[in-house]
Scaffold this motif. Sequence first.
Motif, PDB file in Angstrom:
ATOM      1  N   MET A   1      -5.654  16.907  14.672  1.00  0.00           N
ATOM      2  CA  MET A   1      -5.864  16.735  13.235  1.00  0.00           C
ATOM      3  C   MET A   1      -5.399  17.973  12.491  1.00  0.00           C
ATOM      4  O   MET A   1      -5.822  19.076  12.787  1.00  0.00           O
ATOM      5  N   SER A   2      -4.502  17.804  11.538  1.00  0.00           N
ATOM      6  CA  SER A   2      -3.996  18.912  10.749  1.00  0.00           C
ATOM      7  C   SER A   2      -4.792  19.062   9.469  1.00  0.00           C
ATOM      8  O   SER A   2      -5.102  18.091   8.801  1.00  0.00           O
ATOM      9  N   THR A   3      -5.153  20.305   9.128  1.00  0.00           N
ATOM     10  CA  THR A   3      -5.808  20.560   7.842  1.00  0.00           C
ATOM     11  C   THR A   3      -4.873  21.337   6.917  1.00  0.00           C
ATOM     12  O   THR A   3      -5.289  21.779   5.865  1.00  0.00           O
ATOM     13  N   GLU A   4      -3.608  21.547   7.335  1.00  0.00           N
ATOM     14  CA  GLU A   4      -2.662  22.324   6.541  1.00  0.00           C
ATOM     15  C   GLU A   4      -1.679  21.434   5.797  1.00  0.00           C
ATOM     16  O   GLU A   4      -1.418  21.632   4.627  1.00  0.00           O
ATOM     17  N   ARG A   5      -1.097  20.453   6.475  1.00  0.00           N
ATOM     18  CA  ARG A   5      -0.115  19.584   5.836  1.00  0.00           C
ATOM     19  C   ARG A   5      -0.784  18.763   4.744  1.00  0.00           C
ATOM     20  O   ARG A   5      -1.848  18.178   4.949  1.00  0.00           O
ATOM     21  N   LYS A   6      -0.154  18.662   3.591  1.00  0.00           N
ATOM     22  CA  LYS A   6      -0.696  17.835   2.512  1.00  0.00           C
ATOM     23  C   LYS A   6      -0.571  16.360   2.872  1.00  0.00           C
ATOM     24  O   LYS A   6       0.320  15.954   3.636  1.00  0.00           O
ATOM     25  N   VAL A   7      -1.448  15.569   2.274  1.00  0.00           N
ATOM     26  CA  VAL A   7      -1.566  14.156   2.652  1.00  0.00           C
ATOM     27  C   VAL A   7      -1.610  13.293   1.397  1.00  0.00           C
ATOM     28  O   VAL A   7      -2.334  13.599   0.445  1.00  0.00           O
ATOM     29  N   THR A   8      -0.839  12.212   1.432  1.00  0.00           N
ATOM     30  CA  THR A   8      -0.788  11.263   0.323  1.00  0.00           C
ATOM     31  C   THR A   8      -1.185   9.877   0.795  1.00  0.00           C
ATOM     32  O   THR A   8      -0.749   9.431   1.859  1.00  0.00           O
ATOM     33  N   VAL A   9      -1.985   9.190   0.003  1.00  0.00           N
ATOM     34  CA  VAL A   9      -2.288   7.773   0.212  1.00  0.00           C
ATOM     35  C   VAL A   9      -1.459   6.974  -0.788  1.00  0.00           C
ATOM     36  O   VAL A   9      -1.447   7.294  -1.977  1.00  0.00           O
ATOM     37  N   VAL A  10      -0.761   5.952  -0.306  1.00  0.00           N
ATOM     38  CA  VAL A  10       0.082   5.119  -1.166  1.00  0.00           C
ATOM     39  C   VAL A  10      -0.308   3.662  -0.981  1.00  0.00           C
ATOM     40  O   VAL A  10      -0.300   3.153   0.147  1.00  0.00           O
ATOM     41  N   THR A  11      -0.647   2.982  -2.072  1.00  0.00           N
ATOM     42  CA  THR A  11      -0.957   1.551  -1.994  1.00  0.00           C
ATOM     43  C   THR A  11       0.286   0.740  -2.371  1.00  0.00           C
ATOM     44  O   THR A  11       1.203   1.249  -3.005  1.00  0.00           O
ATOM     45  N   GLY A  12       0.309  -0.524  -1.950  1.00  0.00           N
ATOM     46  CA  GLY A  12       1.497  -1.344  -2.196  1.00  0.00           C
ATOM     47  C   GLY A  12       2.718  -0.728  -1.549  1.00  0.00           C
ATOM     48  O   GLY A  12       3.811  -0.730  -2.119  1.00  0.00           O
ATOM     49  N   ALA A  13       2.552  -0.240  -0.306  1.00  0.00           N
ATOM     50  CA  ALA A  13       3.530   0.665   0.301  1.00  0.00           C
ATOM     51  C   ALA A  13       4.586  -0.014   1.157  1.00  0.00           C
ATOM     52  O   ALA A  13       5.445   0.670   1.706  1.00  0.00           O
ATOM     53  N   SER A  14       4.564  -1.335   1.276  1.00  0.00           N
ATOM     54  CA  SER A  14       5.438  -1.986   2.255  1.00  0.00           C
ATOM     55  C   SER A  14       6.868  -2.202   1.767  1.00  0.00           C
ATOM     56  O   SER A  14       7.775  -2.387   2.575  1.00  0.00           O
ATOM     57  N   GLN A  15       7.095  -2.198   0.454  1.00  0.00           N
ATOM     58  CA  GLN A  15       8.445  -2.442  -0.061  1.00  0.00           C
ATOM     59  C   GLN A  15       8.582  -1.844  -1.457  1.00  0.00           C
ATOM     60  O   GLN A  15       7.619  -1.349  -2.043  1.00  0.00           O
ATOM     61  N   GLY A  16       9.795  -1.913  -1.977  1.00  0.00           N
ATOM     62  CA  GLY A  16      10.050  -1.520  -3.356  1.00  0.00           C
ATOM     63  C   GLY A  16       9.647  -0.091  -3.674  1.00  0.00           C
ATOM     64  O   GLY A  16       9.920   0.841  -2.913  1.00  0.00           O
ATOM     65  N   ILE A  17       8.989   0.085  -4.823  1.00  0.00           N
ATOM     66  CA  ILE A  17       8.602   1.412  -5.289  1.00  0.00           C
ATOM     67  C   ILE A  17       7.682   2.095  -4.280  1.00  0.00           C
ATOM     68  O   ILE A  17       7.835   3.280  -3.991  1.00  0.00           O
ATOM     69  N   ARG A  27       9.748  13.133   3.141  1.00  0.00           N
ATOM     70  CA  ARG A  27      10.819  14.127   3.058  1.00  0.00           C
ATOM     71  C   ARG A  27      10.272  15.486   2.653  1.00  0.00           C
ATOM     72  O   ARG A  27      10.882  16.519   2.961  1.00  0.00           O
ATOM     73  N   ARG A  28       9.135  15.480   1.974  1.00  0.00           N
ATOM     74  CA  ARG A  28       8.477  16.740   1.607  1.00  0.00           C
ATOM     75  C   ARG A  28       7.455  17.176   2.653  1.00  0.00           C
ATOM     76  O   ARG A  28       6.665  18.088   2.422  1.00  0.00           O
ATOM     77  N   ASP A  29       7.476  16.508   3.793  1.00  0.00           N
ATOM     78  CA  ASP A  29       6.640  16.839   4.949  1.00  0.00           C
ATOM     79  C   ASP A  29       5.155  16.608   4.702  1.00  0.00           C
ATOM     80  O   ASP A  29       4.307  17.265   5.295  1.00  0.00           O
ATOM     81  N   TYR A  30       4.830  15.662   3.834  1.00  0.00           N
ATOM     82  CA  TYR A  30       3.447  15.225   3.694  1.00  0.00           C
ATOM     83  C   TYR A  30       3.112  14.258   4.828  1.00  0.00           C
ATOM     84  O   TYR A  30       3.967  13.499   5.284  1.00  0.00           O
ATOM     85  N   GLY A  31       1.864  14.259   5.252  1.00  0.00           N
ATOM     86  CA  GLY A  31       1.353  13.128   5.990  1.00  0.00           C
ATOM     87  C   GLY A  31       1.086  12.009   5.000  1.00  0.00           C
ATOM     88  O   GLY A  31       0.712  12.265   3.853  1.00  0.00           O
ATOM     89  N   VAL A  32       1.311  10.754   5.419  1.00  0.00           N
ATOM     90  CA  VAL A  32       1.166   9.628   4.507  1.00  0.00           C
ATOM     91  C   VAL A  32       0.294   8.550   5.128  1.00  0.00           C
ATOM     92  O   VAL A  32       0.462   8.200   6.309  1.00  0.00           O
ATOM     93  N   VAL A  33      -0.645   8.041   4.339  1.00  0.00           N
ATOM     94  CA  VAL A  33      -1.397   6.849   4.710  1.00  0.00           C
ATOM     95  C   VAL A  33      -0.903   5.733   3.806  1.00  0.00           C
ATOM     96  O   VAL A  33      -1.048   5.802   2.582  1.00  0.00           O
ATOM     97  N   ALA A  34      -0.269   4.733   4.382  1.00  0.00           N
ATOM     98  CA  ALA A  34       0.379   3.662   3.633  1.00  0.00           C
ATOM     99  C   ALA A  34      -0.384   2.366   3.834  1.00  0.00           C
ATOM    100  O   ALA A  34      -0.695   1.997   4.970  1.00  0.00           O
ATOM    101  N   THR A  35      -0.671   1.675   2.731  1.00  0.00           N
ATOM    102  CA  THR A  35      -1.435   0.439   2.844  1.00  0.00           C
ATOM    103  C   THR A  35      -0.837  -0.661   1.978  1.00  0.00           C
ATOM    104  O   THR A  35      -0.286  -0.405   0.915  1.00  0.00           O
TER     105      THR A  35
END
Length: 239
Positions: A1-17, A27-35
């Motif tokens: 578990m990393s506590t240094e890398r920033k993390v983003t949650v993105v909803t509606g993440a499967s297509q488009g925007i 690309r900015r080296d964030y961890g991402v939780v996509a839903t």
Amino acid sequence: MSTERKVTVVTGASQGIGAGIVEAFRRRDYGVVATSRSIKPSDDAEILTVPGDVGDPRTAQRVFSAALERFGRVDTLVNNAGMFMAKPFTAYSQADYEAYVATNVSGFFHMTQRALDVMGKQGRGHVITITTSLVDQPMNSVPAALASLTKGGLNAATRSLAIEYASTGVRVNAVSPGIIKTPMHPPEAHQALAGLHPVGRMGEITDIVDAVLYLDGANFVTGEILHVDGGQAAGHHRI
């Protein structure tokens, strides 16, 4: 578990925007939780996918529990999930209304409530919501009162939450797009849709992604509704 890398949650993440936002944060080296309802597992170990209906409060619970378990933090929530259905107001059904409220309003409520709980304890964070410029500049050629009802509420909530959380280190902003070239719009409609913007073109997914990234790095900006709409919100461009 990393506590240094920033993390983003993105909803509606499967297509488009949403998919474009996921790629940009990676690309900015964030961890991402996509839903999203239809999200599939990712080959990228730094993208955690959580399938679920954004209008169901259990989805938000699963998303943020998974984010904290995998990454230990959440720095940004992008409320991208939303629905749009242009109809004359009296043609909307009860099912249409309920779907709009579930996706656009309940999804925002559950996800943002979870995010602000986590971010408030961290003393840092950022919530970005994707709304629509039709809230500010309705068009008779695109009757969409339920979009204005729901997304307009999100604009108001964005400003309210920005003030409520201003002293906590948490910022709250929104991006208000025009009509964006996504799978939602068939290619044969693109020319007509381009003409609805003063600049004479539809928006690209990258236009919205760039706005999201700008706001995420703009530490002195909160309560902002950033219009990325080819001039739509400024006014009419033809008689």
